[in-house]
Motif scaffolding. Sequence first.
Motif, PDB file in Angstrom:
ATOM      1  N   GLY A  85     -22.496  -7.391  10.097  1.00 46.14           N
ATOM      2  CA  GLY A  85     -22.731  -8.145  11.012  1.00 46.14           C
ATOM      3  C   GLY A  85     -22.431  -9.675  10.983  1.00 46.14           C
ATOM      4  N   ASN A  86     -22.580 -10.073   9.807  1.00 44.78           N
ATOM      5  CA  ASN A  86     -22.339 -11.910   9.472  1.00 44.78           C
ATOM      6  C   ASN A  86     -21.089 -11.979   9.725  1.00 44.78           C
ATOM      7  N   ILE A  87     -20.191 -11.217   9.958  1.00 43.16           N
ATOM      8  CA  ILE A  87     -18.596 -11.517  10.165  1.00 43.16           C
ATOM      9  C   ILE A  87     -18.687 -12.208  11.496  1.00 43.16           C
ATOM     10  N   LYS A  88     -19.274 -11.615  12.352  1.00 45.19           N
ATOM     11  CA  LYS A  88     -19.359 -12.323  13.811  1.00 45.19           C
ATOM     12  C   LYS A  88     -19.444 -13.654  13.567  1.00 45.19           C
ATOM     13  N   THR A  89     -20.645 -13.963  13.086  1.00 43.43           N
ATOM     14  CA  THR A  89     -21.211 -15.485  12.873  1.00 43.43           C
ATOM     15  C   THR A  89     -19.830 -16.288  12.126  1.00 43.43           C
ATOM     16  N   LEU A  90     -19.520 -15.641  11.166  1.00 41.48           N
ATOM     17  CA  LEU A  90     -18.393 -16.470  10.267  1.00 41.48           C
ATOM     18  C   LEU A  90     -17.264 -16.489  11.111  1.00 41.48           C
ATOM     19  N   PHE A  91     -16.949 -15.838  11.933  1.00 45.22           N
ATOM     20  CA  PHE A  91     -15.567 -16.069  12.757  1.00 45.22           C
ATOM     21  C   PHE A  91     -15.890 -17.229  13.957  1.00 45.22           C
ATOM     22  N   SER A  92     -17.050 -17.233  14.650  1.00 47.72           N
ATOM     23  CA  SER A  92     -17.259 -17.753  15.659  1.00 47.72           C
ATOM     24  C   SER A  92     -17.022 -19.276  15.687  1.00 47.72           C
ATOM     25  N   GLY A  93     -16.017 -19.530  16.481  1.00 50.23           N
ATOM     26  CA  GLY A  93     -15.710 -20.988  16.491  1.00 50.23           C
ATOM     27  C   GLY A  93     -14.978 -21.493  15.388  1.00 50.23           C
ATOM     28  N   ARG A  94     -14.589 -20.751  14.518  1.00 50.93           N
ATOM     29  CA  ARG A  94     -13.936 -21.137  13.174  1.00 50.93           C
ATOM     30  C   ARG A  94     -12.501 -20.618  13.180  1.00 50.93           C
ATOM     31  N   ILE A  95     -11.784 -21.330  12.470  1.00 49.96           N
ATOM     32  CA  ILE A  95     -10.411 -20.615  12.247  1.00 49.96           C
ATOM     33  C   ILE A  95     -10.402 -19.896  11.032  1.00 49.96           C
ATOM     34  N   LEU A  96      -9.302 -19.100  10.783  1.00 51.75           N
ATOM     35  CA  LEU A  96      -9.475 -18.242   9.616  1.00 51.75           C
ATOM     36  C   LEU A  96      -8.781 -18.978   8.375  1.00 51.75           C
ATOM     37  N   ASP A  97      -9.641 -19.649   7.804  1.00 48.95           N
ATOM     38  CA  ASP A  97      -9.235 -20.633   6.843  1.00 48.95           C
ATOM     39  C   ASP A  97      -9.586 -19.859   5.189  1.00 48.95           C
ATOM     40  N   GLU A  98      -9.168 -20.452   4.279  1.00 47.04           N
ATOM     41  CA  GLU A  98      -9.395 -19.693   2.879  1.00 47.04           C
ATOM     42  C   GLU A  98     -11.058 -19.637   2.712  1.00 47.04           C
ATOM     43  N   ASP A  99     -11.853 -20.643   3.113  1.00 54.77           N
ATOM     44  CA  ASP A  99     -13.299 -20.424   3.116  1.00 54.77           C
ATOM     45  C   ASP A  99     -13.867 -19.180   3.696  1.00 54.77           C
ATOM     46  N   LEU A 134     -12.224 -16.485   4.678  1.00 58.49           N
ATOM     47  CA  LEU A 134     -11.471 -15.404   4.077  1.00 58.49           C
ATOM     48  C   LEU A 134     -12.409 -15.182   2.738  1.00 58.49           C
ATOM     49  N   GLU A 135     -12.786 -16.153   1.907  1.00 56.80           N
ATOM     50  CA  GLU A 135     -13.707 -15.843   0.852  1.00 56.80           C
ATOM     51  C   GLU A 135     -15.004 -15.112   1.031  1.00 56.80           C
ATOM     52  N   GLU A 136     -15.618 -15.850   2.148  1.00 54.81           N
ATOM     53  CA  GLU A 136     -16.720 -15.091   2.434  1.00 54.81           C
ATOM     54  C   GLU A 136     -16.768 -13.676   3.087  1.00 54.81           C
ATOM     55  N   LEU A 137     -15.597 -13.633   3.613  1.00 52.91           N
ATOM     56  CA  LEU A 137     -15.138 -12.049   4.354  1.00 52.91           C
ATOM     57  C   LEU A 137     -15.188 -11.101   3.089  1.00 52.91           C
ATOM     58  N   GLU A 138     -14.501 -11.668   2.018  1.00 54.92           N
ATOM     59  CA  GLU A 138     -14.230 -10.986   1.024  1.00 54.92           C
ATOM     60  C   GLU A 138     -15.415 -10.473   0.348  1.00 54.92           C
ATOM     61  N   GLU A 139     -16.537 -11.531   0.207  1.00 52.89           N
ATOM     62  CA  GLU A 139     -17.801 -11.288  -0.489  1.00 52.89           C
ATOM     63  C   GLU A 139     -18.364 -10.275   0.170  1.00 52.89           C
ATOM     64  N   ILE A 140     -18.623 -10.345   1.664  1.00 47.81           N
ATOM     65  CA  ILE A 140     -19.269  -9.542   2.546  1.00 47.81           C
ATOM     66  C   ILE A 140     -18.686  -8.068   2.293  1.00 47.81           C
ATOM     67  N   MET A 141     -17.058  -7.775   2.349  1.00 48.80           N
ATOM     68  CA  MET A 141     -16.769  -6.597   2.170  1.00 48.80           C
ATOM     69  C   MET A 141     -16.939  -5.805   0.689  1.00 48.80           C
ATOM     70  N   ILE A 142     -16.870  -6.786  -0.404  1.00 50.48           N
ATOM     71  CA  ILE A 142     -17.400  -6.048  -1.905  1.00 50.48           C
ATOM     72  C   ILE A 142     -18.610  -5.891  -1.729  1.00 50.48           C
ATOM     73  N   LEU A 143     -19.702  -6.690  -1.206  1.00 54.72           N
ATOM     74  CA  LEU A 143     -20.991  -6.116  -1.322  1.00 54.72           C
ATOM     75  C   LEU A 143     -21.360  -4.974  -0.366  1.00 54.72           C
ATOM     76  N   SER A 144     -20.572  -4.708   0.233  1.00 50.86           N
ATOM     77  CA  SER A 144     -20.875  -3.479   1.423  1.00 50.86           C
ATOM     78  C   SER A 144     -19.932  -2.209   0.864  1.00 50.86           C
ATOM     79  N   ASP A 145     -19.416  -2.414  -0.678  1.00 56.03           N
ATOM     80  CA  ASP A 145     -18.737  -1.167  -1.180  1.00 56.03           C
ATOM     81  C   ASP A 145     -17.434  -0.815  -0.759  1.00 56.03           C
ATOM     82  N   VAL A 146     -16.666  -1.781   0.005  1.00 59.09           N
ATOM     83  CA  VAL A 146     -15.434  -1.482   0.645  1.00 59.09           C
ATOM     84  C   VAL A 146     -14.345  -1.216  -0.560  1.00 59.09           C
TER      85      VAL A 146
END
Length: 295
Positions: free
Chosen positions: A17-31, A33-45
Amino acid sequence: FNKIAEGLKKTREKFFGNIKTLFSGRILDEDVLEELEEIMILSDVGVESTKDILEKLKERYKKEKSEDPLLLLRDIMVEHLDNKPLNLNPDKKPFVILVVGVNGTGKTTTIAKLGKLYKEKGKDVVFAAGDTFRAAAIEQLKEWGKRLNINVIAHSHGSDAAAVAYDALNHAISKNKDVVIIDTAGRLHTKSNLMEELKKIKRVIQKVIPDAPHEILLVLDGTTGQNGIIQAKVFKEAIDLSGIAITKLDGTAKGGIAFAINQELKIPIKLIGVGEKAEDLQIFDPEMYCNALLG
Ligand code: GDP
């Protein structure tokens, strides 16, 4: 009202659910992507799936100049999963499903729920009580059979599981049944014996119906993460699994496990369990699953 969305609530609330906030108003930069990676790893992807998905996201975000990275991510996630749902209206008759898995993963419950799904499609179902090893297994399946009004073919505790399967198939043929669902033992220790037993059951099934079993489903507890995947590999080596049922996804915040399972085992997810009730077994649909994760 969506069972899958409800079942994946924990994973969504804690991680995806945090991905929505992560993306809101921001472009897809390295930061991001890094947060996204963490979310996915923690969810056992899983590390591999996460890497693949994020690489594609980066590439397509650039190329397609996507205005909505969340939608793009969702599409890429959906494409990443095999889409081979379980057939509830099979042509073969009887359609034979062999169900394997370790004790406690939810095998018996899954068989019962599966029987109910086929019954709702108007199919005449037979259960075969092939877990002749665990004392209560036969009784448990009989109990479900009574509740669901499904015939159970059973022998006594300790008898030959392959003989139960053989009888169930002949019963199904003579009574013109549509679907046979065969339970098997799931004892964890003496693993090699179990694998030999499963191979024997398969051989005996093929003596009666050469192109059966039409499905060999492995039931995996979705809360066991990498351990479950290691378990699955042992089964995969012994018999050709055609699909996986992931249970208990409602009980974990690591509900991204379908990606890791699909990626590491190269076996399609066919069913997911999102609760203990009979209607909580759902045909796996990558789009619904990803929507439920992302919210
Ligand atoms: P077996 O030993 O593999 O046959 O396992 P059972 O079918 O007896 O299930 C073990 C426990 O897991 C039971 O209490 C089930 O109600 C529970 N269970 C099975 N599937 C699910 C599921 O999708 N969600 C939840 N929360 N519990 C489940």
